[in-house]
Design a protein around this motif. Sequence first.
Motif, PDB file in Angstrom:
ATOM      1  N   ILE B  19       0.828  -1.205   0.000  1.00 28.17           N
ATOM      2  CA  ILE B  19       0.000   0.000   0.000  1.00 28.17           C
ATOM      3  C   ILE B  19       0.866   1.261   0.000  1.00 28.17           C
ATOM      4  O   ILE B  19       2.055   1.220   0.301  1.00 28.17           O
ATOM      5  CB  ILE B  19      -0.934   0.053   1.233  1.00 28.17           C
ATOM      6  N   MET B  20       0.231   2.371  -0.383  1.00 32.62           N
ATOM      7  CA  MET B  20       0.847   3.680  -0.207  1.00 32.62           C
ATOM      8  C   MET B  20      -0.098   4.535   0.634  1.00 32.62           C
ATOM      9  O   MET B  20      -1.316   4.486   0.433  1.00 32.62           O
ATOM     10  CB  MET B  20       1.071   4.360  -1.544  1.00 32.62           C
ATOM     11  N   VAL B  21       0.463   5.301   1.562  1.00 32.17           N
ATOM     12  CA  VAL B  21      -0.362   6.148   2.414  1.00 32.17           C
ATOM     13  C   VAL B  21      -0.782   7.400   1.624  1.00 32.17           C
ATOM     14  O   VAL B  21       0.066   8.110   1.087  1.00 32.17           O
ATOM     15  CB  VAL B  21       0.414   6.556   3.687  1.00 32.17           C
ATOM     16  N   VAL B  22      -2.084   7.627   1.540  1.00 33.88           N
ATOM     17  CA  VAL B  22      -2.607   8.806   0.836  1.00 33.88           C
ATOM     18  C   VAL B  22      -2.868   9.933   1.838  1.00 33.88           C
ATOM     19  O   VAL B  22      -2.547  11.090   1.604  1.00 33.88           O
ATOM     20  CB  VAL B  22      -3.908   8.464   0.060  1.00 33.88           C
ATOM     21  N   THR B  23      -3.473   9.590   2.964  1.00 34.27           N
ATOM     22  CA  THR B  23      -3.699  10.564   4.036  1.00 34.27           C
ATOM     23  C   THR B  23      -3.225   9.950   5.342  1.00 34.27           C
ATOM     24  O   THR B  23      -3.635   8.839   5.693  1.00 34.27           O
ATOM     25  CB  THR B  23      -5.201  10.909   4.168  1.00 34.27           C
ATOM     26  N   ALA B  24      -2.352  10.662   6.043  1.00 36.60           N
ATOM     27  CA  ALA B  24      -1.829  10.156   7.316  1.00 36.60           C
ATOM     28  C   ALA B  24      -2.457  10.953   8.455  1.00 36.60           C
ATOM     29  O   ALA B  24      -2.974  12.042   8.249  1.00 36.60           O
ATOM     30  CB  ALA B  24      -0.319  10.303   7.350  1.00 36.60           C
ATOM     31  N   SER B  25      -2.412  10.416   9.662  1.00 38.58           N
ATOM     32  CA  SER B  25      -2.874  11.191  10.819  1.00 38.58           C
ATOM     33  C   SER B  25      -1.689  11.414  11.742  1.00 38.58           C
ATOM     34  O   SER B  25      -0.654  10.756  11.623  1.00 38.58           O
ATOM     35  CB  SER B  25      -4.011  10.475  11.548  1.00 38.58           C
ATOM     36  N   GLU B  26      -1.831  12.361  12.649  1.00 35.57           N
ATOM     37  CA  GLU B  26      -0.748  12.696  13.579  1.00 35.57           C
ATOM     38  C   GLU B  26      -0.546  11.596  14.622  1.00 35.57           C
ATOM     39  O   GLU B  26       0.525  11.480  15.205  1.00 35.57           O
ATOM     40  CB  GLU B  26      -1.078  14.014  14.297  1.00 35.57           C
ATOM     41  N   ASP B  27      -1.615  10.830  14.840  1.00 34.69           N
ATOM     42  CA  ASP B  27      -1.570   9.835  15.921  1.00 34.69           C
ATOM     43  C   ASP B  27      -0.662   8.660  15.582  1.00 34.69           C
ATOM     44  O   ASP B  27      -0.466   8.337  14.415  1.00 34.69           O
ATOM     45  CB  ASP B  27      -2.987   9.295  16.183  1.00 34.69           C
ATOM     46  N   ASP B  28      -0.133   8.025  16.632  1.00 32.40           N
ATOM     47  CA  ASP B  28       0.588   6.769  16.444  1.00 32.40           C
ATOM     48  C   ASP B  28      -0.437   5.678  16.215  1.00 32.40           C
ATOM     49  O   ASP B  28      -1.364   5.526  17.008  1.00 32.40           O
ATOM     50  CB  ASP B  28       1.402   6.433  17.705  1.00 32.40           C
ATOM     51  N   VAL B  29      -0.302   4.981  15.107  1.00 29.92           N
ATOM     52  CA  VAL B  29      -1.266   3.917  14.833  1.00 29.92           C
ATOM     53  C   VAL B  29      -0.531   2.643  14.432  1.00 29.92           C
ATOM     54  O   VAL B  29       0.637   2.693  14.047  1.00 29.92           O
ATOM     55  CB  VAL B  29      -2.238   4.294  13.690  1.00 29.92           C
ATOM     56  N   VAL B  30      -1.228   1.540  14.536  1.00 27.70           N
ATOM     57  CA  VAL B  30      -0.682   0.275  14.057  1.00 27.70           C
ATOM     58  C   VAL B  30      -1.468  -0.130  12.819  1.00 27.70           C
ATOM     59  O   VAL B  30      -2.685  -0.314  12.871  1.00 27.70           O
ATOM     60  CB  VAL B  30      -0.791  -0.826  15.141  1.00 27.70           C
ATOM     61  N   LEU B  31      -0.761  -0.191  11.691  1.00 27.22           N
ATOM     62  CA  LEU B  31      -1.397  -0.575  10.430  1.00 27.22           C
ATOM     63  C   LEU B  31      -1.056  -2.041  10.163  1.00 27.22           C
ATOM     64  O   LEU B  31       0.120  -2.420  10.130  1.00 27.22           O
ATOM     65  CB  LEU B  31      -0.864   0.320   9.306  1.00 27.22           C
ATOM     66  N   LYS B  78      -0.398  -3.119  -4.656  1.00 27.56           N
ATOM     67  CA  LYS B  78      -0.281  -4.529  -5.070  1.00 27.56           C
ATOM     68  C   LYS B  78      -1.338  -5.326  -4.323  1.00 27.56           C
ATOM     69  O   LYS B  78      -1.513  -5.148  -3.118  1.00 27.56           O
ATOM     70  CB  LYS B  78       1.115  -5.086  -4.772  1.00 27.56           C
ATOM     71  N   ALA B  79      -2.050  -6.154  -5.057  1.00 26.20           N
ATOM     72  CA  ALA B  79      -3.137  -6.913  -4.448  1.00 26.20           C
ATOM     73  C   ALA B  79      -2.605  -7.951  -3.476  1.00 26.20           C
ATOM     74  O   ALA B  79      -1.462  -8.428  -3.611  1.00 26.20           O
ATOM     75  CB  ALA B  79      -3.954  -7.591  -5.535  1.00 26.20           C
ATOM     76  N   GLY B  80      -3.413  -8.300  -2.489  1.00 22.43           N
ATOM     77  CA  GLY B  80      -3.019  -9.329  -1.533  1.00 22.43           C
ATOM     78  C   GLY B  80      -4.240  -9.992  -0.930  1.00 22.43           C
ATOM     79  O   GLY B  80      -5.371  -9.533  -1.122  1.00 22.43           O
ATOM     80  N   ASP B  81      -3.988 -11.090  -0.188  1.00 21.06           N
ATOM     81  CA  ASP B  81      -5.084 -11.857   0.406  1.00 21.06           C
ATOM     82  C   ASP B  81      -5.511 -11.314   1.757  1.00 21.06           C
ATOM     83  O   ASP B  81      -6.580 -11.652   2.255  1.00 21.06           O
ATOM     84  CB  ASP B  81      -4.666 -13.326   0.582  1.00 21.06           C
TER      85      ASP B  81
END
Lengths: 505, 103
Positions: B19-31, B78-81
């Motif tokens: 993936i590519m990040v299009v919009t990020a947030s200031e918060d710490d997140v787990v993707l 890129k596609a994934g399962d």
Amino acid sequence: MNVMMLLEMASGAFPDRPAFTDGERGLTYTYSELFEAARSRAGSIRAQGASRMAKLDVSNLGTPLGLFASAWAGVPYVPLNYRLTNEEIQALLKRVTPAYLVTSSDRVDAFGALDDVHAVATEGFLDASQHAMPVDGEWAMDPDEVAVLLFTSGTTGEPKAAVLRHKHLVSYILSSVEFASAPEEDASLVCVPPYHIAGIAAIMSSVYSGRHVIQLPNFTAERWIELARQHQVTTAFVVPTMLARIVETLEAQGVTTADMPYLNSLAYGGGKMPLSVIEKAMTLFPQTDFSNAYGLTETSSTICVLGPDAHRDAVSSPTEAGRRRLVSVGQALPGVEIEIRDDEGRVLGAGERGEIYVRGEQVSGEYEGKGSVVDADGWFPTRDAGSIDDEGFLFLEGRADDVIVRGGENLSPGEIEDVLLTHPAVADAAVVGVPDEQWGEAVAAAVVAKAGARIDEEALKELVKEQLRSSRVPAHMEVWSELPYNETGKLLRRMVKASFEETLN
Amino acid sequence: MPKLKTGGRFKSAVCAGEIMVVTASEDDVVLTCGGADMVAPGTEVADGAQVHPDHAVGIAMGKRYISEDETIEVLCVKAGDGSLAVNGQLMLQKDTKQLPKTD
């Protein structure tokens, strides 16, 4: 975020589809060939230590290759207008050194002799055997890197270089194009100049949707019609003057339809479309969807679209206001906001004329060396004048700088032109302000008669007086055989003005 | 995982997805993708890692996904399962409005 990502995705999803075909030379790149070529040319650009890549040539396979190779190499792509004089081109080149210049073979020696310009011929740029040092690794993903520098056709002074960053261009594509949405047999005929924002946008939109682009380097209506039939073109973009020529050519051939059943979509933009041309075109292309796009270099191309349904609704509307939408540029794209403001910056209501302001992620509004003209809230003043109706349809009224100030009253040339164009004898009209001792400025109109028609100046003045007000009535009127347009269909109002000023002196 | 930045790219540790990040947030997140933290491109991942069955709808190339609170948006390159999630909450696929072709 990098425009190379658009090509990477296309190349991954449909590597063997034809991506670009040079309509004159017949050469084709598939998506994977274009991707690999971009990798190797990026290596050549880096090896020369260039800070920019400039392209000075008509549309050919070197055009998309230049855009993507620059993006991979991490240097801005600078397409230059090949119609400029050598002197003008030199002045622009000096502003982008050290440069890797790709140009037609007859210009390599002249420009290659300049300091810090490494010039190669287009043929050499396309010859894979001369580019054996492919770049190692990925492109940069910093969204703030500059992707394209476009010199705008300034009417006065030095041309400004509009700065388009990867984030602007990628945002535009992601919000307006569905990935891989083009059926495999789709083909797009691209005839806009490669140094125009519409040319850059066409490359990226086609790649992301998976469409095959047929390039027409030097537009003529005859060649456009031939290529459209030969490649069974499904979609195309033209500027108003091109559509007018296509309509004229088809009419001269005595046909009642264009016989292009494959052409699903014909978009136009870049200047004001005369109502008579679009009406005729809709008759000649009965199976084709028409769209009108409005955009600027500084907004990464299209910000407003009048789509096919809106075209049909307008034509069949029972009301005058509804039919008038056929000459509007439609509604804002998703993610784009538009406002009309007066001279003091106050936001105006429906139907009121003022300057068009635009905001959105695709909006750059930045010029090299001059910084950004976008305000603190992200609004870009377009310097275009216009109004928005109660359903958000935008009407263009010319450049804000073209407003005629007569006796303290602001007059819109577009408004007067629209009235002149409703007269059955008038084919085209241009209204400008000329110096006037009594009023400061006076209204001057150049009109073009329809074939076989005679212009009655008094009748036209009476029409303007009836429809508008006596202050709008042209004080000076001339009948011309044609009006001056640039190659992208923009009326060269300053030339009309200069001609009147000369006559009046 | 590193902080999300607009333009930043990540790959799945358990499937082919990227993936590519299009919009990020200031918060710490787990993707996560497929239930496992996403990693920087080029990172070696262990063989045999499995997509978690609750995160297995998959992602499609060219589709955009947003977090439930709409603060984070990513583009699948890129596609994934595996399915994408932010702090354990599955991301939603965003519709692109079909627009007339204009260029």
